[in-house]
Design a protein around this motif. Structure first.
Motif, short mmCIF file in Angstrom:
data_model
loop_
_atom_site.label_atom_id
_atom_site.label_comp_id
_atom_site.label_asym_id
_atom_site.label_seq_id
_atom_site.Cartn_x
_atom_site.Cartn_y
_atom_site.Cartn_z
N MET A 1 -5.76 -38.14 -10.23
CA MET A 1 -4.69 -38.65 -11.06
C MET A 1 -3.64 -39.30 -10.16
O MET A 1 -3.20 -38.71 -9.19
N THR A 2 -3.24 -40.52 -10.49
CA THR A 2 -2.24 -41.26 -9.73
C THR A 2 -0.92 -41.25 -10.47
O THR A 2 -0.87 -41.58 -11.66
N GLU A 3 0.14 -40.85 -9.77
CA GLU A 3 1.48 -40.87 -10.37
C GLU A 3 2.36 -41.88 -9.65
O GLU A 3 2.27 -42.04 -8.43
N LEU A 4 3.21 -42.54 -10.42
CA LEU A 4 4.16 -43.50 -9.89
C LEU A 4 5.47 -43.30 -10.63
O LEU A 4 5.49 -43.25 -11.86
N LEU A 5 6.55 -43.18 -9.88
CA LEU A 5 7.88 -43.01 -10.47
C LEU A 5 8.71 -44.24 -10.15
O LEU A 5 8.91 -44.58 -8.98
N ILE A 6 9.17 -44.93 -11.18
CA ILE A 6 10.08 -46.06 -11.02
C ILE A 6 11.47 -45.51 -11.29
O ILE A 6 11.74 -45.02 -12.39
N VAL A 27 11.19 -44.01 -14.91
CA VAL A 27 9.97 -44.13 -15.70
C VAL A 27 8.84 -43.52 -14.90
O VAL A 27 8.58 -43.93 -13.77
N LEU A 28 8.16 -42.53 -15.47
CA LEU A 28 7.05 -41.86 -14.80
C LEU A 28 5.74 -42.32 -15.44
O LEU A 28 5.57 -42.23 -16.65
N LEU A 29 4.83 -42.82 -14.58
CA LEU A 29 3.51 -43.27 -15.04
C LEU A 29 2.43 -42.40 -14.41
O LEU A 29 2.53 -42.04 -13.24
N ARG A 30 1.41 -42.07 -15.21
CA ARG A 30 0.23 -41.38 -14.71
C ARG A 30 -0.98 -42.22 -15.07
O ARG A 30 -1.20 -42.51 -16.25
N ASP A 31 -1.70 -42.64 -14.07
CA ASP A 31 -2.87 -43.49 -14.26
C ASP A 31 -2.54 -44.73 -15.09
O ASP A 31 -3.30 -45.13 -15.97
N GLY A 32 -1.34 -45.30 -14.85
CA GLY A 32 -0.93 -46.53 -15.51
C GLY A 32 -0.36 -46.36 -16.90
O GLY A 32 -0.08 -47.34 -17.57
N VAL A 33 -0.17 -45.12 -17.35
CA VAL A 33 0.36 -44.85 -18.69
C VAL A 33 1.74 -44.20 -18.56
O VAL A 33 1.91 -43.26 -17.79
N VAL A 34 2.72 -44.70 -19.32
CA VAL A 34 4.06 -44.11 -19.30
C VAL A 34 3.99 -42.73 -19.95
O VAL A 34 3.57 -42.60 -21.10
N VAL A 35 4.40 -41.70 -19.19
CA VAL A 35 4.38 -40.33 -19.72
C VAL A 35 5.77 -39.75 -19.89
O VAL A 35 5.94 -38.77 -20.61
N ALA A 36 6.78 -40.35 -19.24
CA ALA A 36 8.15 -39.86 -19.39
C ALA A 36 9.14 -40.96 -19.05
O ALA A 36 8.90 -41.78 -18.17
N VAL A 37 10.25 -40.95 -19.79
CA VAL A 37 11.36 -41.88 -19.54
C VAL A 37 12.63 -41.06 -19.62
O VAL A 37 12.81 -40.28 -20.55
N GLY A 38 13.52 -41.22 -18.64
CA GLY A 38 14.77 -40.47 -18.65
C GLY A 38 15.49 -40.61 -17.33
O GLY A 38 15.25 -41.54 -16.58
N GLN A 39 16.37 -39.67 -17.06
CA GLN A 39 17.09 -39.64 -15.81
C GLN A 39 16.63 -38.46 -14.97
O GLN A 39 16.20 -37.44 -15.50
#
Length: 65
Positions: A1-6, A27-39
């Motif tokens: 699983m790949t995670e990316l945090l913008i 914005v937190l993405l897992r495998d290219g899908v947005v899973v969370a938005v916030g601060q």
């Protein structure tokens, strides 16, 4: 699983039923899908700071004549 945090996106508008407008959002993405938005989101994966993303408007998709 790949995670990316913008982190710290200047302006972020969600297109779900809540239609939230967030300033300096993460914005937190897992495998290219947005899973969370916030601060103040965190991840063990890759972090990108201050990325600006704009989606094209419908008129940007039409070709000039």
């Amino acid at each position: 699983m790949t995670e990316l945090l913008i982190r710290n996106a200047d302006y972020f508008l969600t297109m779900d039923e809540t239609r939230r407008e967030l300033v300096s959002a993460d914005v937190l993405l897992r495998d290219g899908v947005v899973v969370a938005v916030g601060q103040n989101l965190t991840t063990e994966g890759e972090v990108i700071d201050c990325l600006l993303y704009t989606s094209p408007s419908p008129r940007d998709r039409t070709r000039s004549r």
